[in-house]
Scaffold this active site. Structure first.
Site, PDB file in Angstrom:
ATOM      1  N   ASP A  54     -18.429  -8.627  -1.414  1.00 52.25           N
ATOM      2  CA  ASP A  54     -18.469  -9.210  -2.762  1.00 52.25           C
ATOM      3  C   ASP A  54     -19.336  -8.337  -3.659  1.00 52.25           C
ATOM      4  OD1 ASP A  54     -17.652 -12.392  -3.598  1.00 52.25           O
ATOM      5  OD2 ASP A  54     -18.882 -11.254  -5.029  1.00 52.25           O
ATOM      6  N   ASP A  81     -18.513  -3.264  -5.233  1.00 54.53           N
ATOM      7  CA  ASP A  81     -17.676  -3.496  -6.406  1.00 54.53           C
ATOM      8  C   ASP A  81     -16.343  -2.806  -6.122  1.00 54.53           C
ATOM      9  OD1 ASP A  81     -16.345  -3.527  -8.788  1.00 54.53           O
ATOM     10  OD2 ASP A  81     -18.021  -2.771  -9.994  1.00 54.53           O
ATOM     11  N   ASN A 108      -8.630 -10.670  -1.737  1.00 54.44           N
ATOM     12  CA  ASN A 108      -8.831 -12.040  -2.228  1.00 54.44           C
ATOM     13  C   ASN A 108      -9.653 -12.080  -3.516  1.00 54.44           C
ATOM     14  OD1 ASN A 108      -9.385 -15.125  -1.695  1.00 54.44           O
ATOM     15  ND2 ASN A 108     -11.420 -14.182  -1.798  1.00 54.44           N
ATOM     16  N   TYR A 201      -3.951 -13.870 -15.455  1.00 51.33           N
ATOM     17  CA  TYR A 201      -3.756 -14.533 -14.161  1.00 51.33           C
ATOM     18  C   TYR A 201      -2.315 -14.326 -13.685  1.00 51.33           C
ATOM     19  CZ  TYR A 201      -4.788 -17.650 -10.332  1.00 51.33           C
ATOM     20  OH  TYR A 201      -4.988 -18.148  -9.064  1.00 51.33           O
ATOM     21  N   LYS A 205      -1.305 -11.831 -10.483  1.00 53.49           N
ATOM     22  CA  LYS A 205      -0.705 -12.450  -9.305  1.00 53.49           C
ATOM     23  C   LYS A 205       0.731 -11.951  -9.072  1.00 53.49           C
ATOM     24  CE  LYS A 205      -4.413 -14.552  -8.215  1.00 53.49           C
ATOM     25  NZ  LYS A 205      -5.249 -13.886  -7.194  1.00 53.49           N
TER      26      LYS A 205
HETATM   27  N1  NAD Z   1      -9.282 -21.606  -6.086  1.00 53.76           N
HETATM   28  C1  NAD Z   1      -7.989 -21.850  -6.347  1.00 53.76           C
HETATM   29  O1  NAD Z   1      -7.601 -22.944  -6.726  1.00 53.76           O
HETATM   30  C2  NAD Z   1      -6.986 -20.754  -6.126  1.00 53.76           C
HETATM   31  C3  NAD Z   1      -5.613 -21.052  -6.154  1.00 53.76           C
HETATM   32  C4  NAD Z   1      -4.688 -20.039  -5.964  1.00 53.76           C
HETATM   33  C5  NAD Z   1      -5.119 -18.748  -5.756  1.00 53.76           C
HETATM   34  N2  NAD Z   1      -6.464 -18.484  -5.758  1.00 53.76           N
HETATM   35  C6  NAD Z   1      -6.883 -17.120  -5.545  1.00 53.76           C
HETATM   36  O2  NAD Z   1      -7.697 -17.084  -4.376  1.00 53.76           O
HETATM   37  C7  NAD Z   1      -8.667 -16.055  -4.523  1.00 53.76           C
HETATM   38  C8  NAD Z   1     -10.057 -16.652  -4.325  1.00 53.76           C
HETATM   39  O3  NAD Z   1     -10.255 -17.690  -5.255  1.00 53.76           O
HETATM   40  P1  NAD Z   1     -11.630 -18.471  -5.363  1.00 53.76           P
HETATM   41  O4  NAD Z   1     -11.342 -19.770  -5.982  1.00 53.76           O
HETATM   42  O5  NAD Z   1     -12.342 -18.416  -4.062  1.00 53.76           O
HETATM   43  O6  NAD Z   1     -12.394 -17.568  -6.444  1.00 53.76           O
HETATM   44  P2  NAD Z   1     -13.961 -17.362  -6.650  1.00 53.76           P
HETATM   45  O7  NAD Z   1     -14.144 -17.042  -8.092  1.00 53.76           O
HETATM   46  O8  NAD Z   1     -14.730 -18.503  -6.043  1.00 53.76           O
HETATM   47  O9  NAD Z   1     -14.252 -16.052  -5.781  1.00 53.76           O
HETATM   48  C9  NAD Z   1     -13.902 -14.773  -6.215  1.00 53.76           C
HETATM   49  C10 NAD Z   1     -14.964 -13.824  -5.714  1.00 53.76           C
HETATM   50  O10 NAD Z   1     -14.593 -12.480  -6.084  1.00 53.76           O
HETATM   51  C11 NAD Z   1     -15.793 -11.790  -6.372  1.00 53.76           C
HETATM   52  N3  NAD Z   1     -15.561 -10.593  -7.178  1.00 53.76           N
HETATM   53  C12 NAD Z   1     -15.327 -10.532  -8.509  1.00 53.76           C
HETATM   54  N4  NAD Z   1     -15.264  -9.256  -8.911  1.00 53.76           N
HETATM   55  C13 NAD Z   1     -15.453  -8.485  -7.808  1.00 53.76           C
HETATM   56  C14 NAD Z   1     -15.520  -7.081  -7.600  1.00 53.76           C
HETATM   57  N5  NAD Z   1     -15.376  -6.221  -8.612  1.00 53.76           N
HETATM   58  N6  NAD Z   1     -15.748  -6.632  -6.345  1.00 53.76           N
HETATM   59  C15 NAD Z   1     -15.911  -7.508  -5.304  1.00 53.76           C
HETATM   60  N7  NAD Z   1     -15.867  -8.851  -5.458  1.00 53.76           N
HETATM   61  C16 NAD Z   1     -15.638  -9.325  -6.696  1.00 53.76           C
HETATM   62  C17 NAD Z   1     -16.637 -12.811  -7.120  1.00 53.76           C
HETATM   63  O11 NAD Z   1     -18.021 -12.449  -7.123  1.00 53.76           O
HETATM   64  C18 NAD Z   1     -16.350 -14.088  -6.335  1.00 53.76           C
HETATM   65  O12 NAD Z   1     -17.307 -14.333  -5.316  1.00 53.76           O
HETATM   66  C19 NAD Z   1      -8.470 -15.478  -5.914  1.00 53.76           C
HETATM   67  O13 NAD Z   1      -7.642 -14.337  -5.821  1.00 53.76           O
HETATM   68  C20 NAD Z   1      -7.774 -16.592  -6.643  1.00 53.76           C
HETATM   69  O14 NAD Z   1      -7.044 -16.151  -7.752  1.00 53.76           O
HETATM   70  C21 NAD Z   1      -7.397 -19.452  -5.918  1.00 53.76           C
END
Ligand code: NAD
Length: 290
Positions: A54, A81, A108, A201, A205
């Protein structure tokens, strides 16, 4: 390497064995977030070492600690990053030196712009297409799409050299269908002030699904599979009005529980899905079939 005769190799001895990830190393980007931790729990339960990557190292450490609480010694945190190629390359070198292999990559991470409250852009109206800030567009694409490409570019060859590996891209039901902007409406706001799901978004996706197909064919002969999962929204204490509106769009009439994608991830990153590549597995309570 697959057998060029076209004859299948040996099948796993049992279903249980097909899900076994003992000894494998799984890189999970965005590992400090809500679902990243759950993906880590899934692979750790099956015996893999989960590398929670992360940009926010503290978040990754907290998540790794929680995973280790359940499965001792099965999770480590790394700050990186993923939008910076040299940072991803350094991560690869670090992981190969420490663990000697990378078998699984779960793309992810996401910038996940919330529909409300981007302070940079000031209030709800920033998300509307007419006002959508270019820097938010660039940052969302950089994390969600470019970051996934960079991680595949760096870790894919490690897997191809080993003759096996799995890439899982975390897309969304909104990679398949348009957002229903009526979900995000706020009472009392003028039409041009109504918040909407950000355009990035949908673009990120859908782009990840294209990347999945590209990667699946690119390294197929080297034993590397690539699939995408298209999850629906996860319940995380959302506003009850929003939940009620969303329920009407979903045959199962609810969001997913936070643990409800773990078995899907386990399937997609293990030998259980050994004859699956280039696919998008939709797990959305039926939303996209309506
Ligand atoms: N939560 C939902 O309802 C949901 C539904 C469908 C799909 N998703 C997808 O699942 C995945 C995870 O979702 P989530 O809800 O856990 O999101 P989240 O925002 O809780 O987690 C995303 C993480 O990515 C990290 N991040 C951001 N920029 C970064 C970078 N440059 N390098 C490394 N890490 C980085 C953030 O610090 C964060 O911890 C995402 O791709 C999201 O689009 C989520």
């Amino acid at each position: 390497m697959p057998d060029p005769s076209g004859v299948p190799g040996p099948a796993p001895a049992s279903v249980r064995e097909a899900f076994d990830l003992s000894g494998r190393v799984a890189v999970i980007t965005g590992g400090g977030g809500l679902l990243g931790r759950k993906h880590a729990e899934a692979v750790a339960e099956l015996g893999a070492l989960a590398i929670l990557v992360d940009v926010d190292l503290a978040r990754a450490e907290t998540a790794a600690e929680a995973v280790n609480g359940l499965y001792p010694g099965r999770a480590v945190a790394r700050g990186c990053d993923i939008t910076r190629p040299e940072a991803v390359e350094a991560l690869r070198d670090d992981l190969l030196a420490a663990h000697g292999r990378v078998d699984i990559l779960i793309n992810n991470a996401a910038n996940n712009p919330k529909v409300e409250g981007n302070p940079k852009a000031g209030g709800g109206q920033w998300s509307r297409l007419e006002a959508f800030p270019l820097d938010v567009w660039n940052q969302d694409i950089a994390v969600g799409l470019t970051g996934a490409f960079l991680c595949a570019r760096v870790f894919g060859p490690v897997m191809a050299a080993a003759g096996r590996g799995v890439i899982l891209n975390v897309a969304s039901d909104l990679g398949l269908i348009a957002p229903d902007q009526r979900l995000y409406r706020k009472a009392g706001l003028a039409e041009d002030e109504q918040p909407v799901k950000p355009v990035t978004y949908s673009v990120v996706k859908a782009g990840l699904i294209g990347l999945t197909r590209y990667l699946a064919t690119y390294w197929a002969e080297r034993g590397v599979r690539a699939n995408a999962v298209a999850p629906g929204g996860v319940h995380a204490g959302q506003d009850p009005d929003f939940l009620g509106r969303l329920a009407h769009l979903i045959p199962l009439a609810r969001m997913a529980h936070q643990d409800e994608y773990k078995a899907t991830v386990a399937y997609l990153v293990s030998d259980a899905s050994s004859y699956m590549t280039g696919a998008v597995l939709t797990v959305d309570g039926g939303r996209t079939c309506w």
